[in-house]
Write an enzyme that holds these catalytic residues in place. Structure first.
Site, PDB file in Angstrom:
ATOM      1  N   HIS A  67     -12.242  33.744   7.681  1.00 13.91           N
ATOM      2  CA  HIS A  67     -12.175  32.997   8.952  1.00 13.91           C
ATOM      3  C   HIS A  67     -13.308  31.998   9.020  1.00 13.91           C
ATOM      4  O   HIS A  67     -14.402  32.228   8.495  1.00 13.91           O
ATOM      5  CB  HIS A  67     -12.135  33.926  10.166  1.00 13.91           C
ATOM      6  N   ASP A  69     -14.129  30.310  12.052  1.00 12.75           N
ATOM      7  CA  ASP A  69     -14.692  30.167  13.388  1.00 12.75           C
ATOM      8  C   ASP A  69     -15.925  31.047  13.511  1.00 12.75           C
ATOM      9  O   ASP A  69     -16.163  31.947  12.705  1.00 12.75           O
ATOM     10  CB  ASP A  69     -13.674  30.522  14.463  1.00 12.75           C
ATOM     11  N   ASP A  91     -21.085  35.512   8.864  1.00 10.28           N
ATOM     12  CA  ASP A  91     -19.843  35.882   9.561  1.00 10.28           C
ATOM     13  C   ASP A  91     -19.106  34.635  10.036  1.00 10.28           C
ATOM     14  O   ASP A  91     -19.281  34.208  11.162  1.00 10.28           O
ATOM     15  CB  ASP A  91     -20.185  36.800  10.727  1.00 10.28           C
ATOM     16  N   GLU A 124     -10.634  34.072  14.770  1.00  6.75           N
ATOM     17  CA  GLU A 124     -10.817  35.500  14.468  1.00  6.75           C
ATOM     18  C   GLU A 124     -11.798  36.128  15.450  1.00  6.75           C
ATOM     19  O   GLU A 124     -11.673  37.305  15.792  1.00  6.75           O
ATOM     20  CB  GLU A 124     -11.326  35.676  13.031  1.00  6.75           C
ATOM     21  N   GLU A 125     -12.784  35.347  15.894  1.00  7.56           N
ATOM     22  CA  GLU A 125     -13.773  35.860  16.834  1.00  7.56           C
ATOM     23  C   GLU A 125     -13.244  35.881  18.269  1.00  7.56           C
ATOM     24  O   GLU A 125     -13.938  36.340  19.175  1.00  7.56           O
ATOM     25  CB  GLU A 125     -15.046  35.012  16.783  1.00  7.56           C
ATOM     26  N   GLU A 148     -15.048  39.053   4.766  1.00 10.50           N
ATOM     27  CA  GLU A 148     -16.039  39.579   5.706  1.00 10.50           C
ATOM     28  C   GLU A 148     -17.231  40.085   4.900  1.00 10.50           C
ATOM     29  O   GLU A 148     -17.071  40.565   3.768  1.00 10.50           O
ATOM     30  CB  GLU A 148     -15.468  40.735   6.533  1.00 10.50           C
ATOM     31  N   HIS A 326     -23.577  37.717  14.358  1.00 10.56           N
ATOM     32  CA  HIS A 326     -23.744  37.354  15.775  1.00 10.56           C
ATOM     33  C   HIS A 326     -25.202  37.358  16.233  1.00 10.56           C
ATOM     34  O   HIS A 326     -25.463  37.209  17.423  1.00 10.56           O
ATOM     35  CB  HIS A 326     -22.932  38.297  16.695  1.00 10.56           C
TER      36      HIS A 326
END
Length: 355
Positions: A67, A69, A91, A124-125, A148, A326
C-alpha cells in the site's frame, strides 16, 4: 528527456518524499507507474487509484500487494547515516518499493516462468481498504505477497481481526444532586462491560486474546440534554469472528440506553508456515546470512481483506521495524531495505523457475 535509471534506494526515497495520506495517493501513484514503465513493466493507474505494474508472462501468477497511502503526520524526509526518515518509509512504501525493485531486477528466465503483478494499493490506512478490495476482483493469483514491515528476515503469517464499536448515550439533563445516572455514567458502564467480556475470552498470548481499547471518549451538554460518546476498538483472534463479537456485545449492552454502531469488521487470518512461497523466502533469507523468523501480528492489514477471495499461499514481507508504524520517528535502515530487495529477487526467481 527520459527519466534516468534510478537505483532501488532512490526509488524509495523519492516515493517517501511524496505525501500520500489515505485518499490523496494520486501523485505518488503517478510517480511509481512512471518508474515502473521506465523499467520494463506494463504499468497503469487502475480504477481505484492503485499503482499497478506487471512483468513476465508465465503460467504462475504472483501478486505483490502493498500500500502506498500513509497516516497523517509530516516527518521531514531525509537520509542520515544510511537511514531514511519519513512518513511511509516503514508503513509501507518501503515494502512496496522493495517489491517493485525486486521485480525490476528479475532475470529474463524468471519472466518466462511467471507473471508478477505489483499493486500499490490506496486507502489501506482507511476503513475502506479501497485499493485491495478493487484488486482482489481483478486477479486470481497462485501466490500472494503482502507488503508490510516484518524485518528483512521475518515472515508474517497472520493478523488479528478487528471490530469497532461506536457507543452513544443521550439523556435529558438533570441536577447532579438528583437520583439516576448521567449519560457519562452509562457510557462508562458500557465500557466496563466491554472490557470484562474481552477479559473473559481468556487464552494465552497476544495473538489469541481479545484486546479492547478506548479510541475516543467525549461528553457534552447544552443544558437540556447530555450526550456521551465513545469508540471502542477490539482486536480479535481467529476463534472470535467479528459477527460473533458484535452479537455478544449487543447482548451485554442491551439494557443500557445506548445506541450502538459497529464498523471495521475484519476477520483474523493465519496462513500455514510450510508451502512453496515460505520455502522460497526462507532459502533466500538464509542465502543473505539471516535466520528466518515466523511472526503473527496483533494489527490488521490487507491480508485480512483478500484472504477469503485469494485462498492461496500468502506471506506478509517487507523491511523495517513495525514498532515504528505511525510514530513520529518512523525510519527505515536502507541497508536492510537492500537486503529485502535481494531476498525478494532470489525468492521470486526460485519460484518462477520451479527450483
Amino acid at each position: 528527456m527520459a527519466e534516468p535509471v534510478l537505483t532501488a534506494r532512490e526509488l524509495v526515497t523519492r516515493a517517501v518524499a511524496i505525501p500520500s495520506v489515505s485518499g490523496e495517493e494520486a501523485e505518488v501513484a503517478a510517480y511509481l507507474t512512471a518508474w515502473m514503465s521506465a523499467h520494463g513493466f506494463r504499468a497503469h493507474v487502475d480504477g481505484a487509484g492503485n499503482a499497478v505494474g506487471e512483468r513476465g508472462h508465465g503460467a504462475l501468477t504472483v501478486v505483490l500487494l502493498g500500500h502506498i497511502d500513509t497516516v497523517p503526520g509530516e516527518i521531514p524526509v531525509r537520509v542520515e547515516g544510511g537511514v531514511l526518515y519519513g512518513r511511509g518509509s516503514v508503513d509501507a512504501k518501503g515494502s512496496f518499493c522493495a517489491f517493485v525493485a525486486a521485480v525490476a531486477a528479475l532475470p529474463e528466465a524468471a519472466l518466462k516462468g511467471a507473471r508478477f503483478v505489483c499493486v500499490g494499493a490506496t486507502e489501506e490506512e482507511a476503513p475502506s481498504s479501497r485499493g485491495a478490495r478493487y484488486a482482489m476482483q481483478q486477479y486470481r493469483p497462485d501466490l500472494v505477497l503482502i507488503g508490510e514491515p516484518s524485518g528483512w528476515a521475518g515472515l508474517t503469517l497472520g493478523y488479528k481481526g478487528r471490530l469497532v464499536a461506536k457507543v452513544q448515550v443521550e439523556k435529558d439533563n438533570f441536577h447532579t444532586a438528583g437520583e439516576g445516572t448521567s449519560a457519562a455514567d452509562d457510557l462508562a458502564e458500557a465500557w466496563f462491560r466491554v472490557r470484562a467480556w474481552a477479559a473473559a475470552q481468556g487464552a494465552n498470548g497476544a495473538f489469541e486474546t481479545v484486546q479492547a481499547t478506548i479510541q475516543s471518549l467525549s461528553g457534552r451538554t447544552d443544558g437540556l440534554s447530555q450526550v456521551a460518546e465513545a469508540t471502542f476498538g477490539l482486536r480479535l483472534p481467529p476463534r472470535v469472528p467479528p459477527a460473533a463479537a458484535e452479537a455478544a456485545l449487543r447482548e451485554r449492552l442491551r439494557d443500557l440506553p445506548a445506541r450502538l454502531t459497529f464498523t471495521g469488521h475484519e476477520t483474523a487470518v493465519r496462513h500455514p508456515k510450510d508451502n512453496v512461497l515460505t520455502r522460497a523466502l526462507r532459502v533466500a533469507i538464509r542465502e543473505q546470512g539471516g535466520t528466518p523468523v515466523f511472526k503473527v501480528k496483533t494489527g490488521t492489514s490487507d491480508m485480512n481483506v483478500v484472504a477469503e477471495r485469494w485462498p492461496v499461499p500468502t506471506v506478509a514481507y517487507g523491511p523495517g521495524d513495525s514498532a515504528l508504524d505511525h510514530t513520529p520517528d518512523e525510519h527505515l535502515d536502507l541497508a536492510e531495505y537492500d537486503r529485502a530487495v535481494a531476498v525478494l529477487t532470489a525468492a521470486l526467481t526460485r519460484l518462477a523457475l520451479g527450483s
